[in-house]
Design a protein around this motif. Structure first.
Motif, mmCIF file in Angstrom:
data_model
loop_
_atom_site.group_PDB
_atom_site.id
_atom_site.type_symbol
_atom_site.label_atom_id
_atom_site.label_comp_id
_atom_site.label_asym_id
_atom_site.label_seq_id
_atom_site.Cartn_x
_atom_site.Cartn_y
_atom_site.Cartn_z
ATOM 1 N N VAL A 1 0.830 -1.200 0.000
ATOM 2 C CA VAL A 1 0.000 0.000 0.000
ATOM 3 C C VAL A 1 0.868 1.255 0.000
ATOM 4 O O VAL A 1 0.585 2.229 -0.694
ATOM 5 N N THR A 2 1.963 1.188 0.767
ATOM 6 C CA THR A 2 2.810 2.355 0.917
ATOM 7 C C THR A 2 3.659 2.627 -0.317
ATOM 8 O O THR A 2 3.931 3.760 -0.656
ATOM 9 N N ARG A 3 4.093 1.566 -0.989
ATOM 10 C CA ARG A 3 5.097 1.753 -2.028
ATOM 11 C C ARG A 3 4.588 1.525 -3.442
ATOM 12 O O ARG A 3 5.319 1.754 -4.397
ATOM 13 N N THR A 4 3.427 0.984 -3.575
ATOM 14 C CA THR A 4 2.915 0.762 -4.929
ATOM 15 C C THR A 4 1.527 1.394 -5.038
ATOM 16 O O THR A 4 0.987 1.884 -4.050
ATOM 17 N N THR A 5 0.988 1.342 -6.228
ATOM 18 C CA THR A 5 -0.360 1.885 -6.389
ATOM 19 C C THR A 5 -1.389 0.767 -6.555
ATOM 20 O O THR A 5 -2.482 0.978 -7.046
ATOM 21 N N VAL A 6 -1.007 -0.426 -6.109
ATOM 22 C CA VAL A 6 -1.946 -1.539 -6.151
ATOM 23 C C VAL A 6 -3.177 -1.168 -5.305
ATOM 24 O O VAL A 6 -3.031 -0.632 -4.214
ATOM 25 N N PRO A 7 -4.384 -1.425 -5.823
ATOM 26 C CA PRO A 7 -5.577 -1.107 -5.030
ATOM 27 C C PRO A 7 -5.512 -1.784 -3.657
ATOM 28 O O PRO A 7 -5.007 -2.893 -3.532
ATOM 29 N N MET A 8 -6.059 -1.101 -2.661
ATOM 30 C CA MET A 8 -5.811 -1.537 -1.300
ATOM 31 C C MET A 8 -6.288 -2.947 -1.002
ATOM 32 O O MET A 8 -5.593 -3.728 -0.367
ATOM 33 N N LEU A 9 -7.505 -3.296 -1.453
ATOM 34 C CA LEU A 9 -7.999 -4.634 -1.135
ATOM 35 C C LEU A 9 -7.185 -5.724 -1.843
ATOM 36 O O LEU A 9 -7.009 -6.816 -1.334
ATOM 37 N N ALA B 1 4.748 3.320 8.983
ATOM 38 C CA ALA B 1 3.596 4.211 8.861
ATOM 39 C C ALA B 1 2.870 3.914 7.557
ATOM 40 O O ALA B 1 3.494 3.723 6.518
ATOM 41 N N LEU B 2 1.572 3.863 7.632
ATOM 42 C CA LEU B 2 0.779 3.552 6.453
ATOM 43 C C LEU B 2 0.439 4.825 5.718
ATOM 44 O O LEU B 2 -0.406 5.595 6.152
#
Lengths: 253, 358
Positions: free
Chosen positions: B78-86, B144-145
Motif C-alpha cells: 500500500v505504501t510503495r505501490t499503487t496496487v488497489p488496497m484490497l 507508517a501507512l
C-alpha cells in the motif's frame, strides 16, 4: 499373465529378515489365501504391496505394472485395496465419511474447487450414494452417520472392508478379516467374501488364521514361515503337506 | 454425522447473529469498533491455523509470524505501490502461501512437538527479521501507512491510508468494520466448504491415520504441504486486514510477537479445534478478555491478565477439552439421543478433537 506377481521379495530389518526370497503369484479372479504362523511375514508382504514398507530386493508387479516404482498413494488408484490387521480407520470421521475416504482415488477435486463448493456438489452426491450402496451391501447402513469410535471390533473390521470396496479395487487384500469374530460370524463373513468377490468381480488375497474359513474359501493357498514360502497349492494339497504340518505343529519331519 | 441442530434454531440463530454483527458498529464508539475489527483479524488468522492444527493435526506455534508477514506485505504494498488496497491483501495471501509452503517443508519429515519447535523458531525469528530489513519495514519504530497519491509525495505521513465510505452516513470506522466483516465471512465460508469436502476428509484422515490415508490414495506429503500454505495464506489475510483496516495508521512489530502466535493457538483451542466456528468464538473470548475485561480489572491486577487467561485456559482444558463449540456439540448430541430414546452417541475420546460437521 498373473494379476499380482511377487518375485524373490526380501525385506530386512537390521539383521532380521521379515521376508526372504518370497515368490508367488495370483491370477485374475482367484481367491487366494496367505497363511502361516505369527511372524511368518504375511502382513509384511501386504505392507510391501501397498508400499508402506520398501522391499530390499525382488519385484512386485500388478497387472504388469511395477509397484515398487510407485509411491504408496498411487497403489489404490491402480486397483489394489486392503484392510488392516489392527484397524486403520479415521476416528475423527463418521462411518460414511470413512468409506468415502476409501474412494479418494476414484474422485477428483482440490483445494480450490472444494473451497468454492459448487463445482463439487455433484461429485459429493455421487460419492455419498456410492458409499451408502457399499454400506448397505455390508449391512452397515444404519451406522452411516455414527462416529467410528466406540463401535465393536468386528463392526470396525467390516467398515474397513467397506472402505476398501469403495476404492473399486481389482485386487482386495484382507488382513485377518475374521479376527475377533465368533464362530457363527466367521461363517457369515466367509459367505460374504465369496458373494462380494463375485458381485464386484474381485481377485482376493486373504491372510487368515481361521483354517476352516481358509480351507472352505480359497482356491489357492500360499504357506509362509519365517519370511519364506514353504508350500503352495490347493487346499487339499496344503492339508497333507508335511512341511506345513511341521511349521504349524512343530513336529519333526 | 449430520448436525443435530434443528433448522429453526439454525436459521433463527444465524439471523440473530447477522443482526447483531450489523448493528454493532452503530452502537459503539470508534475505538471499540476498531477493537472489533482487530478481533475479526485474529478470528481469520485463527481459522487458518485451525485448518492446519485442528483439522490436519500439524501443530504450528509460528502463525503469528505469518499473520505478521501478511500485515507487512499488505502495508508495504500500500505504501510503495499503487496496487488497489484490497488487492494488496490478496497479494499478501499469496506471499504467505509461499512462505507457508517453505515452513511446511520440514513437516514432511517431522511431526508433533518437533514440528512445533520448528514453527516456534519462525515465530521467534520474525521480529528479528523485521528489524533486519528495517529499510523496508521501518524496524522497531513500525511502518507508517501512507498512500502514494497525486499531489502527495510517496511515503510522506501527510497522506495516511483512508477508508472513505462510498455511501453516505457511514463513518470511516463503520466502513472499515463492514469491509473487515465481509472478508471475515468470506474466509469462514471458504474454510467451511473446504473442511466438509473431499479435501477436508483427507485432512482429518491424515491427522488421525496417515497410513490409512495413504493407502486410500491420498497424497499425504502434497496435501500436508498445501495445507500449510493455505493455512498461512488465510493467516496472511488476517494480517493484511489488521494492517489496513483496524484504524491504526502504523504496523508495529510488537503486534506479531511469539505471544501472538500462542494467542492464536489459544483462540483455536478455546473456541474448539476442528470446528468451523470455533476460532471465531475463541477470538471473541480472547478479545473480550484482553480489551474489555482486562482494562476494567483493579490496578494491581493490571499485569496479571496473561496469568488469569492462563488459569482460565487450564480450567477449560479440564472442563471442556474440546473447546466451547466442541462442548456445545457434545451436549447437543447427548440431548438428541436422549430425545430419540436411542443409544447414546458413543464418543470415547479416541479423537483428540471433535470434528465439526455442519
Amino acid at each position: 499373465m498373473p494379476l499380482l506377481d511377487i518375485q524373490s521379495v526380501g525385506v530386512h530389518f537390521g539383521g532380521v529378515s521379515a521376508l526372504d526370497g518370497l515368490s508367488f503369484s495370483i491370477d485374475e479372479g482367484q481367491l487366494a489365501a496367505l497363511i502361516g504362523p505369527n511372524g511368518a511375514g504375511k502382513t509384511t508382504l501386504f505392507n510391501v504391496v501397498s508400499r508402506i514398507y520398501d522391499a530390499d530386493e525382488g519385484s512386485v508387479t500388478f497387472d504388469g505394472e511395477d509397484l515398487l516404482a510407485l509411491p504408496a498413494y498411487r497403489i489404490a488408484e491402480l486397483g489394489v485395496g486392503r484392510t488392516f490387521q489392527n484397524l486403520a480407520l479415521v476416528p475423527g470421521l463418521s462411518v460414511l465419511e470413512n468409506v468415502i475416504v476409501g474412494a479418494h482415488s476414484r474422485s477428483t477435486g482440490g483445494f480450490w474447487t472444494a473451497a468454492l463448493r459448487f463445482p463439487q456438489l455433484a461429485e459429493e452426491r455421487r460419492l455419498v450414494a456410492r458409499a451408502m450402496e457399499v454400506l448397505e451391501r455390508l449391512g452397515l447402513a444404519d451406522l452411516a452417520q455414527r462416529p467410528c469410535a466406540g463401535l465393536p471390533f468386528g463392526t470396525l473390521k467390516r467398515i474397513e472392508f467397506a472402505r476398501a470396496l469403495a476404492g473399486e479395487p481389482r485386487l482386495l487384500m484382507l488382513d485377518e478379516p475374521a479376527s475377533g469374530l465368533t464362530h457363527g460370524e466367521v461363517d457369515e463373513l466367509g459367505d460374504l467374501i465369496r458373494q462380494i468377490r463375485t458381485e464386484f468381480d474381485l481377485t482376493v488375497l486373504l491372510v487368515e488364521h481361521h483354517m476352516s474359513m481358509v480351507m472352505a474359501l480359497s482356491e489357492k493357498i500360499v504357506v509362509m514361515d519365517l519370511g519364506s514360502k514353504i508350500a503352495e497349492g490347493s487346499p487339499a494339497e496344503i492339508r497333507d503337506n508335511p512341511a506345513v504340518i511341521s511349521a504349524y505343529l512343530g513336529a519333526s519331519t | 454425522m449430520r448436525s443435530t441442530t434443528p433448522n429453526w434454531l439454525r436459521w433463527g440463530g444465524g439471523a440473530l447473529i447477522a443482526v447483531v454483527l450489523i448493528a454493532l458498529p452503530f452502537q459503539f464508539e470508534a475505538f471499540r469498533v476498531n477493537q472489533f475489527i482487530t478481533w475479526m483479524c485474529i478470528a481469520v488468522a485463527a481459522a487458518g491455523l485451525n485448518l492446519l492444527t485442528g483439522y490436519n493435526g500439524q501443530i504450528s506455534v509460528g502463525h503469528g509470524a505469518l499473520y505478521g508477514l501478511g500485515a507487512y506485505a499488505a502495508a508495504i504494498l500500500v505504501t510503495r505501490t499503487t496496487v488497489p488496497m484490497l488487492l494488496t491483501i490478496v497479494i499478501a495471501a499469496v506471499i504467505c502461501f509461499v512462505a507457508g509452503v517453505a515452513i511446511g517443508l520440514p513437516a514432511l519429515r517431522i511431526k508433533g512437538l518437533y514440528l512445533a519447535l520448528v514453527t516456534l523458531a519462525v515465530a521467534v525469528l520474525f521480529p528479528a527479521l523485521v528489524e533486519q530489513f528495517s529499510s523496508l519495514t521501518g524496524g522497531g519504530r513500525g511502518l507508517a501507512l501512507v498512500v502514494p497519491q497525486e499531489g502527495c509525495p510517496r511515503g510522506r505521513p501527510e497522506c495516511p491510508v483512508r477508508w472513505e465510505s462510498p455511501f453516505g452516513g457511514l463513518e470511516n470506522d463503520q466502513w472499515r468494520y463492514f469491509l473487515a466483516l465481509a472478508i471475515t465471512v468470506v474466509a469462514f465460508v471458504l474454510v467451511a466448504n473446504l473442511v466438509k469436502s473431499r479435501v477436508g476428509r483427507s485432512l482429518v484422515a491424515i491427522r488421525d491415520n496417515d497410513i490409512a490415508a495413504e493407502s486410500s490414495g491420498i497424497n499425504v506429503s502434497r496435501t500436508k504441504i498445501i495445507t500449510f500454505g493455505v493455512s498461512a495464506a488465510i493467516a496472511g489475510v488476517g494480517g493484511g486486514m489488521l494492517a489496513l483496516l483496524n484504524g491504526n495508521p502504523r504496523v508495529n512489530p510488537t503486534s506479531f510477537t511469539l505471544l501472538v502466535s500462542i494467542y492464536l493457538l489459544v483462540a483455536v483451542v478455546v473456541g474448539g479445534a476442528s470446528t468451523v466456528i470455533g476460532p471465531a468464538i475463541g477470538a471473541l473470548v480472547y478479545g473480550v478478555f484482553t480489551d474489555v475485561i482486562g482494562p476494567e480489572l483493579p490496578g494491581r491486577f493490571e499485569n496479571a491478565t496473561p496469568v488469569i487467561l492462563g488459569v482460565l485456559l487450564i480450567i477449560q482444558m479440564l472442563v471442556a477439552p474440546n473447546g466451547i463449540v466442541g462442548q456445545f456439540k457434545e451436549i447437543q448430541a447427548k440431548m438428541a439421543s436422549r430425545r430419540s430414546g436411542g443409544a447414546p452417541e458413543v464418543h470415547n475420546g479416541a479423537t483428540p478433537v471433535e470434528r465439526d460437521t455442519p
